[in-house]
Design a protein around this motif. Structure first.
Motif, PDB file in Angstrom:
ATOM      1  N   TYR A   8       0.845  -1.193   0.000  1.00  0.00           N
ATOM      2  CA  TYR A   8       0.000   0.000   0.000  1.00  0.00           C
ATOM      3  C   TYR A   8       0.876   1.237   0.000  1.00  0.00           C
ATOM      4  O   TYR A   8       1.975   1.242   0.561  1.00  0.00           O
ATOM      5  N   PHE A   9       0.370   2.298  -0.623  1.00  0.00           N
ATOM      6  CA  PHE A   9       1.020   3.613  -0.594  1.00  0.00           C
ATOM      7  C   PHE A   9      -0.073   4.620  -0.270  1.00  0.00           C
ATOM      8  O   PHE A   9      -0.948   4.885  -1.092  1.00  0.00           O
ATOM      9  N   VAL A  10      -0.067   5.123   0.974  1.00  0.00           N
ATOM     10  CA  VAL A  10      -1.107   6.026   1.454  1.00  0.00           C
ATOM     11  C   VAL A  10      -0.442   7.235   2.101  1.00  0.00           C
ATOM     12  O   VAL A  10       0.411   7.079   2.983  1.00  0.00           O
ATOM     13  N   ASN A  11      -0.827   8.421   1.656  1.00  0.00           N
ATOM     14  CA  ASN A  11      -0.294   9.673   2.244  1.00  0.00           C
ATOM     15  C   ASN A  11       1.233   9.657   2.333  1.00  0.00           C
ATOM     16  O   ASN A  11       1.808   9.955   3.373  1.00  0.00           O
ATOM     17  N   GLU A  12       1.866   9.258   1.233  1.00  0.00           N
ATOM     18  CA  GLU A  12       3.328   9.234   1.133  1.00  0.00           C
ATOM     19  C   GLU A  12       3.996   8.139   1.976  1.00  0.00           C
ATOM     20  O   GLU A  12       5.210   8.178   2.179  1.00  0.00           O
ATOM     21  N   LEU A  13       3.233   7.181   2.463  1.00  0.00           N
ATOM     22  CA  LEU A  13       3.808   6.093   3.251  1.00  0.00           C
ATOM     23  C   LEU A  13       3.620   4.773   2.532  1.00  0.00           C
ATOM     24  O   LEU A  13       2.505   4.397   2.171  1.00  0.00           O
ATOM     25  N   ASN A  14       4.740   4.072   2.323  1.00  0.00           N
ATOM     26  CA  ASN A  14       4.708   2.707   1.785  1.00  0.00           C
ATOM     27  C   ASN A  14       4.645   1.724   2.935  1.00  0.00           C
ATOM     28  O   ASN A  14       5.441   1.829   3.877  1.00  0.00           O
ATOM     29  N   TYR A  15       3.722   0.777   2.854  1.00  0.00           N
ATOM     30  CA  TYR A  15       3.696  -0.285   3.850  1.00  0.00           C
ATOM     31  C   TYR A  15       3.134  -1.548   3.233  1.00  0.00           C
ATOM     32  O   TYR A  15       2.510  -1.531   2.177  1.00  0.00           O
TER      33      TYR A  15
END
Length: 181
Positions: A8-15
């Motif tokens: 996932y890539f949400v609000n500039e965060l990859n996780y």
């Protein structure tokens, strides 16, 4: 049970959301302890019902082998930042349902991690003949209740004066469920 990992890539965060493995046990022990201390939305105070590394190794092994259980983690780089579990019953009359629980580090709230842990759990349930997912949420956790409703959960009941929080007041617990026909 094991699922394929999802990125996932949400609000500039990859996780990544993936199934827990026994090598996660030490981090999970530390993570759960930290999460318990960051919010009163959960059942435990810090250190209560502590599960150590060995305990998590055993829990992950059982969940991996049990087709009615699912243990997921959310990972940023090499750091675990959240987890969720679905636990089914061994009783035949309850074999159609699982109970969902989730925890995410406060610094990672707002990135959809809890939502995606739940979405992956729902997808797993839908593809494994699980007809119902239940969960419990503190009445004051309005953001979570809105999310659960958005994802198809309905309020099934309320446990009155179910918890005493640090302010000394009683709070209700909302019971929610999602049925997959």
């Amino acid at each position: 049970m094991i699922i394929e990992k999802q990125q996932y890539f949400v609000n500039e965060l990859n996780y990544i959301v993936r199934s827990a493995s026994e090598k996660d046990a030490k981090q999970l022990a530390d993570l759960r302890l930290q999460i318990d201390g960051e919010t009163e939305f959960l059942d435990r105070e810090p250190g209560e019902a502590f599960i150590d590394q060995v305990g998590f190794e055993q829990l992950i092994k059982r969940d991996t082998e049990n087709p009615r259980n699912l243990f997921l983690v959310a990972e940023v780089g090499d750091r675990l930042v959240g987890f969720s579990r679905c636990e089914g019953s061994q009783l035949k009359r309850f074999s159609h349902k699982v109970e969902f629980g989730v925890g995410v580090l406060k610094e990672f709230w707002g990135y959809g991690i809890g939502k995606n842990l739940l979405s992956e759990s729902m997808n797993w349930a839908d593809h494994n003949s699980i007809k119902k997912i239940t969960l419990q949420v503190l009445e004051t956790n309005e953001k979570a209740i809105r999310l659960y409703k958005k994802l198809g959960f309905e309020i099934e009941g309320t446990l009155i004066k179910d918890k005493i929080l640090s302010d000394g007041k009683f709070y209700n617990t909302v019971i929610m469920g999602r049925i997959n026909d």
